[in-house]
Design a protein around this motif. Structure first.
Motif, PDB file in Angstrom:
ATOM      1  N   ARG A 109      -1.342   6.718   2.246  1.00 34.28           N
ATOM      2  CA  ARG A 109      -1.945   5.620   3.004  1.00 34.28           C
ATOM      3  C   ARG A 109      -3.468   5.731   3.115  1.00 34.28           C
ATOM      4  O   ARG A 109      -4.028   6.815   3.083  1.00 34.28           O
ATOM      5  N   ASN A 110      -4.098   4.572   3.219  1.00 34.14           N
ATOM      6  CA  ASN A 110      -5.522   4.433   3.488  1.00 34.14           C
ATOM      7  C   ASN A 110      -6.398   5.010   2.375  1.00 34.14           C
ATOM      8  O   ASN A 110      -7.432   5.606   2.636  1.00 34.14           O
ATOM      9  N   PHE A 111      -5.991   4.812   1.129  1.00 32.28           N
ATOM     10  CA  PHE A 111      -6.768   5.304  -0.008  1.00 32.28           C
ATOM     11  C   PHE A 111      -8.040   4.470  -0.138  1.00 32.28           C
ATOM     12  O   PHE A 111      -8.005   3.252  -0.084  1.00 32.28           O
ATOM     13  N   GLY A 112      -9.167   5.124  -0.315  1.00 36.50           N
ATOM     14  CA  GLY A 112     -10.437   4.428  -0.492  1.00 36.50           C
ATOM     15  C   GLY A 112     -11.086   3.979   0.802  1.00 36.50           C
ATOM     16  O   GLY A 112     -11.910   3.069   0.810  1.00 36.50           O
ATOM     17  N   CYS A 113     -10.746   4.631   1.901  1.00 31.82           N
ATOM     18  CA  CYS A 113     -11.373   4.292   3.176  1.00 31.82           C
ATOM     19  C   CYS A 113     -12.808   4.840   3.183  1.00 31.82           C
ATOM     20  O   CYS A 113     -13.238   5.500   2.253  1.00 31.82           O
TER      21      CYS A 113
ATOM     22  N   PRO B 286       0.400   3.006  -0.012  1.00 32.99           N
ATOM     23  CA  PRO B 286       0.834   2.095   1.053  1.00 32.99           C
ATOM     24  C   PRO B 286      -0.271   1.170   1.553  1.00 32.99           C
ATOM     25  O   PRO B 286      -0.015   0.045   1.951  1.00 32.99           O
ATOM     26  N   SER B 287      -1.525   1.659   1.540  1.00 34.42           N
ATOM     27  CA  SER B 287      -2.632   0.838   2.028  1.00 34.42           C
ATOM     28  C   SER B 287      -3.943   1.357   1.441  1.00 34.42           C
ATOM     29  O   SER B 287      -4.026   2.493   0.978  1.00 34.42           O
ATOM     30  N   PHE B 288      -4.957   0.479   1.496  1.00 36.67           N
ATOM     31  CA  PHE B 288      -6.260   0.779   0.915  1.00 36.67           C
ATOM     32  C   PHE B 288      -7.357   0.361   1.883  1.00 36.67           C
ATOM     33  O   PHE B 288      -7.173  -0.569   2.676  1.00 36.67           O
ATOM     34  N   GLY B 289      -8.504   1.006   1.784  1.00 40.52           N
ATOM     35  CA  GLY B 289      -9.673   0.553   2.524  1.00 40.52           C
ATOM     36  C   GLY B 289     -10.034  -0.851   2.063  1.00 40.52           C
ATOM     37  O   GLY B 289      -9.981  -1.147   0.870  1.00 40.52           O
TER      38      GLY B 289
ATOM     39  N   GLY C 294     -11.609  -4.537 -12.071  1.00 40.33           N
ATOM     40  CA  GLY C 294     -10.420  -4.469 -12.910  1.00 40.33           C
ATOM     41  C   GLY C 294      -9.453  -3.346 -12.603  1.00 40.33           C
ATOM     42  O   GLY C 294      -8.581  -3.044 -13.413  1.00 40.33           O
ATOM     43  N   LEU C 295      -9.575  -2.728 -11.433  1.00 39.77           N
ATOM     44  CA  LEU C 295      -8.652  -1.664 -11.022  1.00 39.77           C
ATOM     45  C   LEU C 295      -7.524  -2.291 -10.214  1.00 39.77           C
ATOM     46  O   LEU C 295      -7.763  -2.892  -9.169  1.00 39.77           O
ATOM     47  N   LEU C 296      -6.292  -2.174 -10.716  1.00 39.90           N
ATOM     48  CA  LEU C 296      -5.136  -2.746 -10.023  1.00 39.90           C
ATOM     49  C   LEU C 296      -4.720  -1.836  -8.873  1.00 39.90           C
ATOM     50  O   LEU C 296      -4.512  -0.635  -9.061  1.00 39.90           O
ATOM     51  N   LEU C 297      -4.599  -2.423  -7.688  1.00 44.33           N
ATOM     52  CA  LEU C 297      -4.084  -1.718  -6.520  1.00 44.33           C
ATOM     53  C   LEU C 297      -2.716  -2.296  -6.185  1.00 44.33           C
ATOM     54  O   LEU C 297      -2.581  -3.502  -5.981  1.00 44.33           O
ATOM     55  N   VAL C 298      -1.709  -1.430  -6.154  1.00 42.22           N
ATOM     56  CA  VAL C 298      -0.342  -1.845  -5.838  1.00 42.22           C
ATOM     57  C   VAL C 298       0.030  -1.239  -4.488  1.00 42.22           C
ATOM     58  O   VAL C 298      -0.021  -0.020  -4.317  1.00 42.22           O
ATOM     59  N   ARG C 299       0.395  -2.106  -3.550  1.00 44.02           N
ATOM     60  CA  ARG C 299       0.806  -1.658  -2.222  1.00 44.02           C
ATOM     61  C   ARG C 299       2.330  -1.571  -2.171  1.00 44.02           C
ATOM     62  O   ARG C 299       3.014  -2.560  -2.401  1.00 44.02           O
TER      63      ARG C 299
ATOM     64  N   GLU D 294      14.729   2.710 -13.541  1.00 44.67           N
ATOM     65  CA  GLU D 294      14.602   2.008 -12.265  1.00 44.67           C
ATOM     66  C   GLU D 294      13.410   1.060 -12.306  1.00 44.67           C
ATOM     67  O   GLU D 294      12.377   1.360 -12.893  1.00 44.67           O
ATOM     68  N   ARG D 295      13.581  -0.077 -11.650  1.00 42.48           N
ATOM     69  CA  ARG D 295      12.514  -1.078 -11.559  1.00 42.48           C
ATOM     70  C   ARG D 295      12.181  -1.314 -10.093  1.00 42.48           C
ATOM     71  O   ARG D 295      13.085  -1.473  -9.271  1.00 42.48           O
ATOM     72  N   ILE D 296      10.903  -1.353  -9.796  1.00 44.57           N
ATOM     73  CA  ILE D 296      10.435  -1.585  -8.430  1.00 44.57           C
ATOM     74  C   ILE D 296       9.511  -2.794  -8.460  1.00 44.57           C
ATOM     75  O   ILE D 296       8.483  -2.783  -9.143  1.00 44.57           O
ATOM     76  N   ASP D 297       9.870  -3.823  -7.732  1.00 47.80           N
ATOM     77  CA  ASP D 297       9.040  -5.023  -7.655  1.00 47.80           C
ATOM     78  C   ASP D 297       7.908  -4.810  -6.658  1.00 47.80           C
ATOM     79  O   ASP D 297       8.062  -4.070  -5.673  1.00 47.80           O
ATOM     80  N   PHE D 298       6.784  -5.461  -6.912  1.00 45.16           N
ATOM     81  CA  PHE D 298       5.684  -5.417  -5.957  1.00 45.16           C
ATOM     82  C   PHE D 298       5.047  -6.795  -5.843  1.00 45.16           C
ATOM     83  O   PHE D 298       5.148  -7.620  -6.746  1.00 45.16           O
ATOM     84  N   ASP D 299       4.430  -7.043  -4.699  1.00 46.67           N
ATOM     85  CA  ASP D 299       3.714  -8.294  -4.444  1.00 46.67           C
ATOM     86  C   ASP D 299       2.224  -8.052  -4.581  1.00 46.67           C
ATOM     87  O   ASP D 299       1.735  -6.946  -4.305  1.00 46.67           O
ATOM     88  N   ILE D 300       1.520  -9.080  -4.990  1.00 50.32           N
ATOM     89  CA  ILE D 300       0.061  -9.021  -5.083  1.00 50.32           C
ATOM     90  C   ILE D 300      -0.468 -10.416  -4.815  1.00 50.32           C
ATOM     91  O   ILE D 300       0.188 -11.416  -5.150  1.00 50.32           O
TER      92      ILE D 300
END
Length: 194
Positions: A75-79, A101-104, A115-120, A156-162
């Motif tokens: 959690r809180n990567f890039g704060c 889980p979360s980003f700054g 162009g850096l993809l962040l997936v929560r 295994e497949r994990i869906d994510f929202d963006i």
């Protein structure tokens, strides 16, 4: 900016919470005005001892993760402070996607612009991913932005929202200038009428 559609790459588990931008790239290495060369200082204090030798226990120094393009963080990567150099250092090292889980907030904006993809994903899912990747001996995973899905070596497949706008910017590889230039005709008409 490079388009991000699909990435099949090694993922490195980084089970640290509150990784701030100073940890990503210490301030003393931010004197450069270009984006190149910053990757050698990425996670400087975690990757290297005071004498400059690599810390063998740090995940990005391990042979299996030396060329990782995906980080699975906590959690809180890039704060922390608003340095765009943190994103530049990750990209220069070769990191194209960070899952956490979360980003700054400011870091997230800088990531999108570069162009850096962040997936929560939920914290428990990130922890499980870190464990599974280690168990699979760092076999590559696939992050598919088009399908908004992560595919593990196990199948295994994990869906994510963006956010839809962020997704479009990344899929099309549009930095701020490219987004503005899409309206060049309208800008020209406005300037001609002025």
């Amino acid at each position: 900016m490079q388009k991000f559609i699909r990435l099949n790459a090694v993922a490195a588990p980084l089970p640290l919470a509150n990784v701030d931008t100073d940890m990503i790239i210490p301030a003393q290495y931010m004197k450069a005005l270009t984006r190149t060369g910053l990757g050698e200082h990425l996670f400087r204090e975690l990757r290297f001892a005071e004498d400059g030798s690599e810390r063998g226990e740090f995940i990005l120094n391990k042979p299996s993760c030396h060329r990782a393009q995906i980080l699975i963080a906590d959690r809180n990567f890039g704060c922390g402070s608003s340095r765009e150099h943190a994103v530049w250092a990750l990209a220069d090292f070769g990191i194209r996607c960070v899952i956490a889980p979360s980003f700054g907030d400011i870091f997230a904006g800088n990531a999108r612009k570069n162009g850096l993809l962040l997936v929560r994903l939920p914290g428990k899912t990130c922890a499980r991913l870190r464990d599974e990747i280690a168990l699979a001996q760092y076999a590559p995973i696939e992050v598919d932005l088009e399908a908004q899905q992560i595919r593990l070596a196990s199948g295994e497949r994990i869906d994510f929202d963006i956010d839809g706008g962020d997704r479009r910017i990344l899929l099309e590889g549009l930095d701020d200038i490219a987004r503005t230039l899409r309206h060049a005709d309208a800008i020209d008409r406005f300037e001609a009428a002025l």
